[in-house]
Design an enzyme around this catalytic site. Sequence first.
Site, short mmCIF file in Angstrom:
data_model
loop_
_atom_site.label_atom_id
_atom_site.label_comp_id
_atom_site.label_asym_id
_atom_site.label_seq_id
_atom_site.Cartn_x
_atom_site.Cartn_y
_atom_site.Cartn_z
N HIS A 1 44.67 45.49 52.71
CA HIS A 1 43.41 45.43 51.95
C HIS A 1 42.25 45.63 52.92
CE1 HIS A 1 40.05 43.82 49.68
NE2 HIS A 1 40.77 44.06 48.59
N LYS B 1 41.92 36.88 45.66
CA LYS B 1 41.35 36.65 47.00
C LYS B 1 41.37 35.14 47.31
CE LYS B 1 38.84 40.89 46.49
NZ LYS B 1 37.73 41.75 46.89
N GLY C 1 33.56 44.77 45.26
CA GLY C 1 32.66 43.62 45.12
C GLY C 1 31.19 43.99 45.06
N GLU D 1 39.55 44.14 53.29
CA GLU D 1 39.05 42.90 53.91
C GLU D 1 39.95 42.49 55.07
OE1 GLU D 1 38.78 40.70 50.22
OE2 GLU D 1 37.15 42.04 49.63
N GLU E 1 41.09 52.05 47.10
CA GLU E 1 39.93 51.17 46.95
C GLU E 1 38.82 51.64 47.88
OE1 GLU E 1 41.13 47.08 45.26
OE2 GLU E 1 41.26 46.99 47.42
N SER F 1 35.33 47.11 41.84
CA SER F 1 34.43 46.81 40.72
C SER F 1 34.97 47.28 39.37
CB SER F 1 33.03 47.38 40.98
OG SER F 1 32.47 46.76 42.12
N ASN G 1 43.70 40.45 41.85
CA ASN G 1 43.58 40.01 43.23
C ASN G 1 42.55 38.88 43.28
OD1 ASN G 1 43.30 39.69 45.96
ND2 ASN G 1 42.32 41.68 46.34
P1 PGA Z 1 36.47 43.88 43.11
O1 PGA Z 1 37.64 43.78 44.23
O2 PGA Z 1 37.13 44.20 41.80
O3 PGA Z 1 35.81 42.54 43.12
O4 PGA Z 1 35.56 44.98 43.55
C1 PGA Z 1 38.72 44.66 44.23
C2 PGA Z 1 39.62 44.35 45.40
O5 PGA Z 1 39.12 44.05 46.49
O6 PGA Z 1 40.87 44.40 45.29
#
Ligand code: PGA
Length: 254
Positions: free
Chosen positions: A96, A11, A174, A98, A168, A214, A9
């Site tokens: 997601h 982003k 993140g 976000e 998640e 992460s 992903n």
């Molecule tokens: P990350 O993001 O691996 O940077 O924690 C995962 C995601 O949001 O899909």
Amino acid sequence: MRKKIIAANWKMNMTQSEAADFVATFLLEIGESTEVEVVILPPFTAIAAVNGALDQAQHIKVGAQNMHWERSGAFTGEISPAMLRDLFVRYVVLGHSERRTLFGETDEIVNRKVRAAHEAMLRPIVCVGETLEQRERGDVEKVLGTQLRGGLARLGAKELHETVIAYEPVWAIGTGKTATAEQAQEAHAFIRRTLGEISDDATADKIRIQYGGSVKPDNARTLMTQPDIDGALVGGASLDPRSFAQIVQGAQEE
Ligand code: PGA
């Protein structure tokens, strides 16, 4: 036996040339075939560049990070399922965290998008997960149950089978804080039980559930050894072709 699925992903990162460079290096790292399914999820503007760079590499699929549920019309700034199909997209991430927190997506909106994805023969990757506050309150199962029942409402067994769930935990995205393998397995087992209630146990047994939050080369393998973890949705570590390749390789060894 569920085939593991590892997705990158990206982003809001990667220009077209950066995306093409990533693919060239990544292909050298992973070779011509993989035992796990690999999906790259570029921003819309880099999908064509990724397709171009993948060329004959059919073992890697391309997905999108979001879409609108309508086929076409006056929705300035939006992208439809048909437009994604036109770009040979196979997967689309929906709901997601976000999108939920920064763009106000509710379970109802997620559900409209999930159903539109299936109508367009796209496979949705539906994200669910609790915040730290919800975990500390003891509400993990309540939150996951609501998101699953809302986001997957009115899907048939075949559509559910072709849906991927991504667990998640919001507090792990993140932040560098990964759920422990036990915490993740516990949530995944709950998700599978809930999927069984939504459909039936045989269908739930076939649905792939990714872990996200992460994921890095050094923690991916342990997570992948858990019985209900069927892959990973990788954000930060997927921006580097070598670290993403290591995650894919780690999943293959499990
Ligand atoms: P990350 O993001 O691996 O940077 O924690 C995962 C995601 O949001 O899909």
